[in-house]
Design a protein around this motif. Structure first.
Motif, PDB file in Angstrom:
ATOM      1  N   ASP A  68       0.826  -1.212   0.000  1.00 20.30           N
ATOM      2  CA  ASP A  68       0.000   0.000   0.000  1.00 20.30           C
ATOM      3  C   ASP A  68       0.857   1.258   0.000  1.00 20.30           C
ATOM      4  O   ASP A  68       0.598   2.213  -0.736  1.00 20.30           O
ATOM      5  N   ALA A  69       1.898   1.266   0.836  1.00 24.18           N
ATOM      6  CA  ALA A  69       2.784   2.431   0.908  1.00 24.18           C
ATOM      7  C   ALA A  69       3.504   2.648  -0.420  1.00 24.18           C
ATOM      8  O   ALA A  69       3.631   3.787  -0.892  1.00 24.18           O
ATOM      9  N   GLU A  70       3.963   1.565  -1.040  1.00 25.55           N
ATOM     10  CA  GLU A  70       4.661   1.697  -2.314  1.00 25.55           C
ATOM     11  C   GLU A  70       3.711   2.147  -3.420  1.00 25.55           C
ATOM     12  O   GLU A  70       4.114   2.884  -4.318  1.00 25.55           O
ATOM     13  N   ALA A  71       2.457   1.743  -3.350  1.00 28.96           N
ATOM     14  CA  ALA A  71       1.477   2.198  -4.337  1.00 28.96           C
ATOM     15  C   ALA A  71       1.264   3.705  -4.215  1.00 28.96           C
ATOM     16  O   ALA A  71       1.089   4.405  -5.215  1.00 28.96           O
ATOM     17  N   ASP A  72       1.310   4.211  -2.976  1.00 27.28           N
ATOM     18  CA  ASP A  72       1.117   5.646  -2.735  1.00 27.28           C
ATOM     19  C   ASP A  72       2.380   6.464  -2.982  1.00 27.28           C
ATOM     20  O   ASP A  72       2.315   7.571  -3.503  1.00 27.28           O
ATOM     21  N   GLN A  73       3.554   5.906  -2.591  1.00 24.60           N
ATOM     22  CA  GLN A  73       4.780   6.705  -2.546  1.00 24.60           C
ATOM     23  C   GLN A  73       5.897   6.193  -3.442  1.00 24.60           C
ATOM     24  O   GLN A  73       6.971   6.786  -3.483  1.00 24.60           O
ATOM     25  N   GLY A  74       5.693   5.089  -4.127  1.00 23.66           N
ATOM     26  CA  GLY A  74       6.749   4.501  -4.945  1.00 23.66           C
ATOM     27  C   GLY A  74       7.598   3.557  -4.117  1.00 23.66           C
ATOM     28  O   GLY A  74       7.446   3.443  -2.907  1.00 23.66           O
ATOM     29  N   HIS A  75       8.482   2.864  -4.799  1.00 23.39           N
ATOM     30  CA  HIS A  75       9.345   1.891  -4.120  1.00 23.39           C
ATOM     31  C   HIS A  75      10.341   2.576  -3.206  1.00 23.39           C
ATOM     32  O   HIS A  75      10.825   3.661  -3.494  1.00 23.39           O
ATOM     33  N   ALA A  76      10.642   1.903  -2.122  1.00 22.78           N
ATOM     34  CA  ALA A  76      11.613   2.418  -1.160  1.00 22.78           C
ATOM     35  C   ALA A  76      13.014   2.333  -1.743  1.00 22.78           C
ATOM     36  O   ALA A  76      13.346   1.401  -2.478  1.00 22.78           O
ATOM     37  N   ASP A  77      13.818   3.309  -1.407  1.00 19.45           N
ATOM     38  CA  ASP A  77      15.223   3.326  -1.805  1.00 19.45           C
ATOM     39  C   ASP A  77      15.970   2.278  -0.973  1.00 19.45           C
ATOM     40  O   ASP A  77      15.970   2.339   0.257  1.00 19.45           O
ATOM     41  N   ARG A  78      16.569   1.286  -1.616  1.00 15.31           N
ATOM     42  CA  ARG A  78      17.223   0.172  -0.918  1.00 15.31           C
ATOM     43  C   ARG A  78      18.312   0.664   0.036  1.00 15.31           C
ATOM     44  O   ARG A  78      18.420   0.191   1.166  1.00 15.31           O
ATOM     45  N   ALA A  79      19.107   1.624  -0.387  1.00 15.41           N
ATOM     46  CA  ALA A  79      20.171   2.143   0.488  1.00 15.41           C
ATOM     47  C   ALA A  79      19.570   2.789   1.732  1.00 15.41           C
ATOM     48  O   ALA A  79      20.074   2.617   2.850  1.00 15.41           O
ATOM     49  N   GLY A  80      18.469   3.517   1.561  1.00 15.65           N
ATOM     50  CA  GLY A  80      17.806   4.144   2.696  1.00 15.65           C
ATOM     51  C   GLY A  80      17.241   3.121   3.663  1.00 15.65           C
ATOM     52  O   GLY A  80      17.301   3.293   4.881  1.00 15.65           O
ATOM     53  N   VAL A 102      20.115   1.691   5.706  1.00 14.87           N
ATOM     54  CA  VAL A 102      20.573   2.635   6.731  1.00 14.87           C
ATOM     55  C   VAL A 102      19.664   2.564   7.947  1.00 14.87           C
ATOM     56  O   VAL A 102      20.124   2.566   9.086  1.00 14.87           O
ATOM     57  N   ARG A 103      18.364   2.450   7.718  1.00 14.60           N
ATOM     58  CA  ARG A 103      17.421   2.404   8.836  1.00 14.60           C
ATOM     59  C   ARG A 103      17.415   1.050   9.541  1.00 14.60           C
ATOM     60  O   ARG A 103      17.075   0.959  10.706  1.00 14.60           O
ATOM     61  N   ARG A 104      17.794  -0.007   8.845  1.00 12.08           N
ATOM     62  CA  ARG A 104      17.875  -1.332   9.461  1.00 12.08           C
ATOM     63  C   ARG A 104      19.148  -1.520  10.286  1.00 12.08           C
ATOM     64  O   ARG A 104      19.189  -2.335  11.198  1.00 12.08           O
ATOM     65  N   ALA A 105      20.188  -0.800   9.930  1.00 16.64           N
ATOM     66  CA  ALA A 105      21.510  -1.014  10.533  1.00 16.64           C
ATOM     67  C   ALA A 105      21.500  -1.012  12.061  1.00 16.64           C
ATOM     68  O   ALA A 105      22.096  -1.907  12.676  1.00 16.64           O
ATOM     69  N   PRO A 106      20.870  -0.043  12.725  1.00 15.88           N
ATOM     70  CA  PRO A 106      20.915  -0.049  14.193  1.00 15.88           C
ATOM     71  C   PRO A 106      20.323  -1.321  14.798  1.00 15.88           C
ATOM     72  O   PRO A 106      20.829  -1.829  15.793  1.00 15.88           O
ATOM     73  N   ALA A 107      19.268  -1.852  14.192  1.00 18.70           N
ATOM     74  CA  ALA A 107      18.659  -3.072  14.708  1.00 18.70           C
ATOM     75  C   ALA A 107      19.581  -4.267  14.532  1.00 18.70           C
ATOM     76  O   ALA A 107      19.467  -5.254  15.250  1.00 18.70           O
ATOM     77  N   ARG A 108      20.473  -4.163  13.583  1.00 18.31           N
ATOM     78  CA  ARG A 108      21.414  -5.253  13.318  1.00 18.31           C
ATOM     79  C   ARG A 108      22.781  -4.999  13.943  1.00 18.31           C
ATOM     80  O   ARG A 108      23.728  -5.725  13.682  1.00 18.31           O
ATOM     81  N   GLY A 109      22.878  -3.943  14.743  1.00 17.33           N
ATOM     82  CA  GLY A 109      24.127  -3.650  15.416  1.00 17.33           C
ATOM     83  C   GLY A 109      25.130  -2.929  14.548  1.00 17.33           C
ATOM     84  O   GLY A 109      26.306  -2.857  14.876  1.00 17.33           O
ATOM     85  N   GLY A 110      24.691  -2.359  13.443  1.00 20.40           N
ATOM     86  CA  GLY A 110      25.586  -1.666  12.512  1.00 20.40           C
ATOM     87  C   GLY A 110      25.518  -0.169  12.653  1.00 20.40           C
ATOM     88  O   GLY A 110      24.948   0.374  13.592  1.00 20.40           O
ATOM     89  N   THR A 111      26.094   0.502  11.685  1.00 20.89           N
ATOM     90  CA  THR A 111      26.175   1.959  11.684  1.00 20.89           C
ATOM     91  C   THR A 111      24.960   2.546  10.972  1.00 20.89           C
ATOM     92  O   THR A 111      24.298   1.891  10.186  1.00 20.89           O
ATOM     93  N   THR A 112      24.702   3.810  11.238  1.00 19.09           N
ATOM     94  CA  THR A 112      23.627   4.537  10.542  1.00 19.09           C
ATOM     95  C   THR A 112      24.200   5.500   9.521  1.00 19.09           C
ATOM     96  O   THR A 112      23.485   6.313   8.977  1.00 19.09           O
ATOM     97  N   ASP A 113      25.479   5.396   9.238  1.00 23.35           N
ATOM     98  CA  ASP A 113      26.128   6.265   8.254  1.00 23.35           C
ATOM     99  C   ASP A 113      25.688   5.874   6.852  1.00 23.35           C
ATOM    100  O   ASP A 113      25.942   4.750   6.412  1.00 23.35           O
ATOM    101  N   PRO A 114      25.002   6.779   6.108  1.00 25.75           N
ATOM    102  CA  PRO A 114      24.539   6.436   4.760  1.00 25.75           C
ATOM    103  C   PRO A 114      25.659   5.992   3.818  1.00 25.75           C
ATOM    104  O   PRO A 114      25.437   5.196   2.922  1.00 25.75           O
ATOM    105  N   ALA A 115      26.866   6.447   4.031  1.00 29.55           N
ATOM    106  CA  ALA A 115      27.990   6.045   3.176  1.00 29.55           C
ATOM    107  C   ALA A 115      28.294   4.573   3.329  1.00 29.55           C
ATOM    108  O   ALA A 115      28.822   3.937   2.416  1.00 29.55           O
ATOM    109  N   ASP A 116      27.921   3.975   4.457  1.00 28.87           N
ATOM    110  CA  ASP A 116      28.186   2.572   4.704  1.00 28.87           C
ATOM    111  C   ASP A 116      27.120   1.656   4.072  1.00 28.87           C
ATOM    112  O   ASP A 116      27.281   0.450   4.053  1.00 28.87           O
ATOM    113  N   ALA A 117      26.031   2.226   3.557  1.00 29.89           N
ATOM    114  CA  ALA A 117      24.940   1.431   3.005  1.00 29.89           C
ATOM    115  C   ALA A 117      25.242   0.928   1.614  1.00 29.89           C
ATOM    116  O   ALA A 117      24.590   0.040   1.108  1.00 29.89           O
ATOM    117  N   SER A 118      26.231   1.463   0.957  1.00 28.80           N
ATOM    118  CA  SER A 118      26.522   1.044  -0.425  1.00 28.80           C
ATOM    119  C   SER A 118      27.488  -0.094  -0.497  1.00 28.80           C
ATOM    120  O   SER A 118      27.967  -0.636   0.382  1.00 28.80           O
TER     121      SER A 118
END
Length: 75
Positions: free
Chosen positions: A44-56, A59-75
């Motif tokens: 539903d969200a993707e129908a309204d707003q488009g697909h989520a940016d994978r790198a973004g 970045v938001r998953r990283a803290p839950a996995r014990g990683g960094t939130t630095d966007p440069a580290d997402a690539s």
């Protein structure tokens, strides 16, 4: 309700005990149902707003996995 288990389910019975199989299968069903609801919300969200940016997303998953939130580290 009775649910036939696939061949090789004896190992599951050994790990969970006789009555533990029901609790284990019940937890699997609940988890699957929750995932289906979440998938619907994502669709539903993707129908309204488009697909989520994978790198973004990463970045938001990283803290839950014990990683960094630095966007440069997402690539």
């Amino acid at each position: 309700m009775s649910v036939p288990l696939p061949e090789g389910a004896a190992a599951l019975k050994e790990r969970t005990g006789g009555r533990g199989v029901s609790a284990y299968v019940g937890a699997l069903v609940r988890r699957r149902s929750e995932r289906e609801v979440l998938r619907g919300l994502i669709d539903d969200a993707e129908a309204d707003q488009g697909h989520a940016d994978r790198a973004g997303v990463e970045v938001r998953r990283a803290p839950a996995r014990g990683g960094t939130t630095d966007p440069a580290d997402a690539s």
